[in-house]
Design an enzyme around this catalytic site. Structure first.
Site, PDB file in Angstrom:
ATOM      1  N   HIS A 128      -8.340   9.345   4.269  1.00  0.00           N
ATOM      2  CA  HIS A 128      -8.058   8.326   3.258  1.00  0.00           C
ATOM      3  C   HIS A 128      -8.326   8.947   1.901  1.00  0.00           C
ATOM      4  O   HIS A 128      -9.360   9.592   1.705  1.00  0.00           O
ATOM      5  CB  HIS A 128      -8.933   7.092   3.469  1.00  0.00           C
ATOM      6  CG  HIS A 128      -8.427   5.894   2.737  1.00  0.00           C
ATOM      7  ND1 HIS A 128      -8.515   5.779   1.364  1.00  0.00           N
ATOM      8  CD2 HIS A 128      -7.805   4.778   3.174  1.00  0.00           C
ATOM      9  CE1 HIS A 128      -7.968   4.626   0.998  1.00  0.00           C
ATOM     10  NE2 HIS A 128      -7.521   4.008   2.077  1.00  0.00           N
ATOM     11  N   ARG A 170      -0.123   8.365   2.194  1.00  0.00           N
ATOM     12  CA  ARG A 170      -1.527   8.729   2.116  1.00  0.00           C
ATOM     13  C   ARG A 170      -1.782  10.234   2.200  1.00  0.00           C
ATOM     14  O   ARG A 170      -2.651  10.774   1.532  1.00  0.00           O
ATOM     15  CB  ARG A 170      -2.210   8.021   3.298  1.00  0.00           C
ATOM     16  CG  ARG A 170      -3.639   7.871   3.180  1.00  0.00           C
ATOM     17  CD  ARG A 170      -4.097   6.905   4.225  1.00  0.00           C
ATOM     18  NE  ARG A 170      -3.916   5.533   3.804  1.00  0.00           N
ATOM     19  CZ  ARG A 170      -4.287   4.486   4.536  1.00  0.00           C
ATOM     20  NH1 ARG A 170      -4.826   4.673   5.719  1.00  0.00           N
ATOM     21  NH2 ARG A 170      -4.128   3.270   4.104  1.00  0.00           N
ATOM     22  N   GLU A 183       0.864  -1.185   0.000  1.00  0.00           N
ATOM     23  CA  GLU A 183       0.000   0.000   0.000  1.00  0.00           C
ATOM     24  C   GLU A 183       0.897   1.229   0.000  1.00  0.00           C
ATOM     25  O   GLU A 183       2.128   1.112   0.039  1.00  0.00           O
ATOM     26  CB  GLU A 183      -0.933  -0.014   1.217  1.00  0.00           C
ATOM     27  CG  GLU A 183      -1.975  -1.123   1.147  1.00  0.00           C
ATOM     28  CD  GLU A 183      -2.880  -1.148   2.365  1.00  0.00           C
ATOM     29  OE1 GLU A 183      -3.201  -0.091   2.902  1.00  0.00           O
ATOM     30  OE2 GLU A 183      -3.241  -2.254   2.782  1.00  0.00           O
ATOM     31  N   HIS A 202     -10.381   9.085   8.115  1.00  0.00           N
ATOM     32  CA  HIS A 202     -10.193   7.632   8.135  1.00  0.00           C
ATOM     33  C   HIS A 202      -9.543   7.142   9.425  1.00  0.00           C
ATOM     34  O   HIS A 202      -9.957   6.130   9.991  1.00  0.00           O
ATOM     35  CB  HIS A 202      -9.323   7.250   6.943  1.00  0.00           C
ATOM     36  CG  HIS A 202      -9.012   5.797   6.834  1.00  0.00           C
ATOM     37  ND1 HIS A 202     -10.000   4.837   6.688  1.00  0.00           N
ATOM     38  CD2 HIS A 202      -7.837   5.120   6.847  1.00  0.00           C
ATOM     39  CE1 HIS A 202      -9.431   3.634   6.613  1.00  0.00           C
ATOM     40  NE2 HIS A 202      -8.129   3.779   6.722  1.00  0.00           N
ATOM     41  N   ARG A 238       0.128   8.126   9.623  1.00  0.00           N
ATOM     42  CA  ARG A 238       0.341   6.685   9.781  1.00  0.00           C
ATOM     43  C   ARG A 238       0.649   6.008   8.445  1.00  0.00           C
ATOM     44  O   ARG A 238       0.003   6.282   7.428  1.00  0.00           O
ATOM     45  CB  ARG A 238      -0.927   6.063  10.361  1.00  0.00           C
ATOM     46  CG  ARG A 238      -0.898   4.551  10.472  1.00  0.00           C
ATOM     47  CD  ARG A 238      -2.231   4.057  10.972  1.00  0.00           C
ATOM     48  NE  ARG A 238      -3.284   4.422  10.068  1.00  0.00           N
ATOM     49  CZ  ARG A 238      -3.868   3.590   9.211  1.00  0.00           C
ATOM     50  NH1 ARG A 238      -3.514   2.314   9.162  1.00  0.00           N
ATOM     51  NH2 ARG A 238      -4.834   4.000   8.424  1.00  0.00           N
TER      52      ARG A 238
HETATM   53  C1  SIN Z   1      -6.931   0.599   3.121  1.00  0.00           C
HETATM   54  O1  SIN Z   1      -7.270  -0.563   2.906  1.00  0.00           O
HETATM   55  O2  SIN Z   1      -6.663   1.409   2.254  1.00  0.00           O
HETATM   56  C2  SIN Z   1      -6.862   1.050   4.540  1.00  0.00           C
HETATM   57  C3  SIN Z   1      -5.744   0.409   5.226  1.00  0.00           C
HETATM   58  C4  SIN Z   1      -5.344   1.225   6.394  1.00  0.00           C
HETATM   59  O3  SIN Z   1      -5.996   2.207   6.722  1.00  0.00           O
HETATM   60  O4  SIN Z   1      -4.311   0.906   6.995  1.00  0.00           O
END
Ligand code: SIN
Length: 569
Positions: A261, A310, A136, A373, A408
């Protein structure tokens, strides 16, 4: 250290009004909240302690069960702990506690193997050895385990629920934690001694009030996404634990760092409440962000482009939306059509949410927008959960352990919940804090609650003025909009939640207005860059009159020197 004060004509209550207590219970450990962190704590303490989980709803009503992406931890031999540490520190933008990051990263692989031994079924790798690992935003390697494609949190919740119940952890559901009980220990210090609790019915009406006395109170109530009108968090996430700690005089830290998010499913300009998440793992599988004019959003913005941390992606989307390409100013598009039909099997939950909105991600671009988020700040605690108040522990999203810094790293949160929760539970299994008798609070401040009808004005003001991009005028407007009375008399879940939302919202606005820089997920349009003088934390407390006090800001002289020596643009 200097402090600024959010003095209002409407102070916040220091105790939640409720009917008198008519029952009592005594346990070794009471855990408030039933997500990954709380369940891990109760489970680890249980073999030798009585452990009671108190949840205002049902066991799985919090954020854990909704988590899609997964849990980060180094399991691949070509990855390294040092890589995971570095990625976490980079995402955290200078405010991480490096020692705690190192502990988290070192314990993460053990926590993942522990979950698997407890029965968690993570998706297997194609090679058949160990779980599949994905990536991610902000991760330099594939190190995220997942389950059911995008149902990772539900599997963690199921695993911990079943193990905790089987181990004899007791659950008190539909039970709202109102306030801490506090006593005095042998050293003459204040110490947590339990919690005042209201049992409620399905409509949130009180059926009885009682006290649970305990040697240890573990806050595991999650974050405060519902402070915002648009959020990926479920309705129960109203900042109850943070507000409870503030009312008890305990400090919160870094509360201005609210992670938005980048991609929740956009369902029209009036959509409010919990929004369907489009996991970052979709970009991990190669999806690309486009604006409404068909231009890429992340090209040239960051070396990691669509997989940048993010905060970078959310801010780039917000800036692009403000330019209204092709006349569209409230969403962009995520294109995952390269996955074709594989999208449906890799992301079954997201597929269902999209289909519900008339979109097939195998063929259509998905309309997305940022939404609140995760909160990086919270009750100041170590990774052992200890807070400044003996007997009070905080774990998971309600805690600020410094592992997330100003932003985070994706999928570090469920991992932190399991690591910190287990560490706290294990410590409490070994040794409990001393037994103290609780003392009735001094004279009541004589305030009521916040009218639940005001809940939407709080949330609208926060989303409008305290979102991804913040301005001084917007923050002032939010502070003004939050000058709401606490004069409501009916004692219901809705009124307690509204009071907690207002308490937390005021704390966030006060801290966001104080931090005159942009760092991590706090972005100020008047100070678009990070400033060296701000490599520091802001602490927030409620004073004895119910006003929010912020401490930790640089003094005026340091700010003036920083401004005078800043490079000219
Ligand atoms: C996501 O699946 O994008 C969220 C994962 C997260 O917030 O750590």
């Amino acid at each position: 250290m200097i402090g600024s004060r959010d003095v209002s004509g409407h102070p916040l209550p220091l105790r939640l009004a409720a009917p008198p207590a008519t029952w009592s219970r005594d346990v070794d450990v009471v855990v408030l909240g039933s997500g990954a962190a709380g369940l891990s704590a109760a489970l680890a303490a249980r073999p030798v302690r009585t452990a009671l989980i108190v949840t205002k709803d049902t066991l799985d009503a919090g954020s854990t069960a909704w988590a899609q992406g997964g849990l980060a931890g180094v399991l691949d031999p070509t990855d390294s702990l040092e890589n995971h540490v570095r990625d976490t520190l980079v995402a955290g933008a200078g405010l991480c506690d490096e020692a705690n990051v190192r502990t988290l990263v070192a314990e993460a692989p053990k926590a993942l193997r522990y979950l698997m031994r407890l029965g968690a079924a993570f998706d297997p790798s194609h090679e058949g050895s160990g779980p599949a690992l994905t990536r991610e935003g902000g991760h330099s390697h594939n190190r995220i385990v997942h389950s059911g494609g995008d149902q990772s949190g539900a599997e963690v919740q199921r695993t911990l629920d079943e193990n905790a119940i089987a181990a004899g952890v007791e659950v008190m559901d539909r039970a709202f934690a109102l306030d801490l009980l506090v006593g005095t220990n042998a050293a003459g210090r204040r110490q947590a001694a339990g919690v005042r609790i209201a049992r409620i019915d399905g409509e949130g009406r009180v059926t009885s009030v009682g006290v649970v006395t305990a040697r240890a109170v573990v806050l595991a109530t999650g974050g405060y996404g519902q402070v915002f009108a648009s959020t990926s968090n479920p309705p129960a996430v109203t900042g109850d634990g943070l507000a409870l700690a503030l009312r008890a005089g305990v400090a919160a830290r870094d509360v201005e760092f609210v992670q938005f998010h980048p991609t929740v499913l956009w369902r029209g300009p009036d959509a409010a409440g919990q929004q369907a998440l489009i996991s970052e793992a979709v970009r991990g599988e190669g999806a690309i962000l486009f604006d409404a004019a068909g231009e890429r959003v992340m090209a040239g913005v960051h070396p990691q482009e669509d997989l940048a941390p993010r905060d970078v992606v959310a801010s780039a989307i917000s800036r692009r939306m403000a330019l209204a390409p092709a006349g569209v100013d409230d969403h962009v598009y995520l294109d995952a059509t390269h996955l074709g039909e594989r999208f449906h099997t890799r992301f079954p939950g997201i597929t269902a949410a999209c289909r519900d909105a008339g979109i097939d991600p195998a063929h259509d671009r998905i309309p997305v927008a940022p939404a609140a988020h995760y909160v990086c700040g919270g009750v100041v605690a170590g990774l052992d959960g200890r807070t400044e108040l003996p007997g009070l522990y905080a774990v998971g999203e309600v805690a600020c352990t410094g592992v997330h810094g100003a932003n985070r790293l994706a999928s570090n949160s469920l991992t932190e919940g399991v690591v910190a929760g287990t560490r706290v539970g294990r410590d409490l299994a070994w040794e409990l804090p001393e037994d103290v008798a609780w003392e009735e609070a001094d004279a009541e401040p004589g305030l009521g609650l916040v009218d639940p009808a005001l809940r939407s004005s709080i949330r609208t003001a926060m989303s409008k003025h305290v979102g991804v991009l913040r301005t001084p005028d917007g923050l002032a407007a939010a502070a003004e909009a939050l000058q709401l009375p606490a004069a409501h008399e009916a004692t219901t879940r809705a009124a307690w939640e509204a009071t907690n939302l207002l308490t937390v919202a005021r704390a966030v606005v006060a801290a966001a207005a104080t931090r005159t820089e942009s760092r991590g997920c706090h972005r100020r349009t008047d100070h678009p860059e990070p400033r060296e003088v701000w490599v520091r934390h802001l602490d927030v407390r409620l004073d004895a009159t119910g006003d929010v006090v912020v401490t930790g800001a640089p003094d005026d002289h340091a700010l003036a020197v920083a401004a005078a020596t800043a490079p000219r643009p």
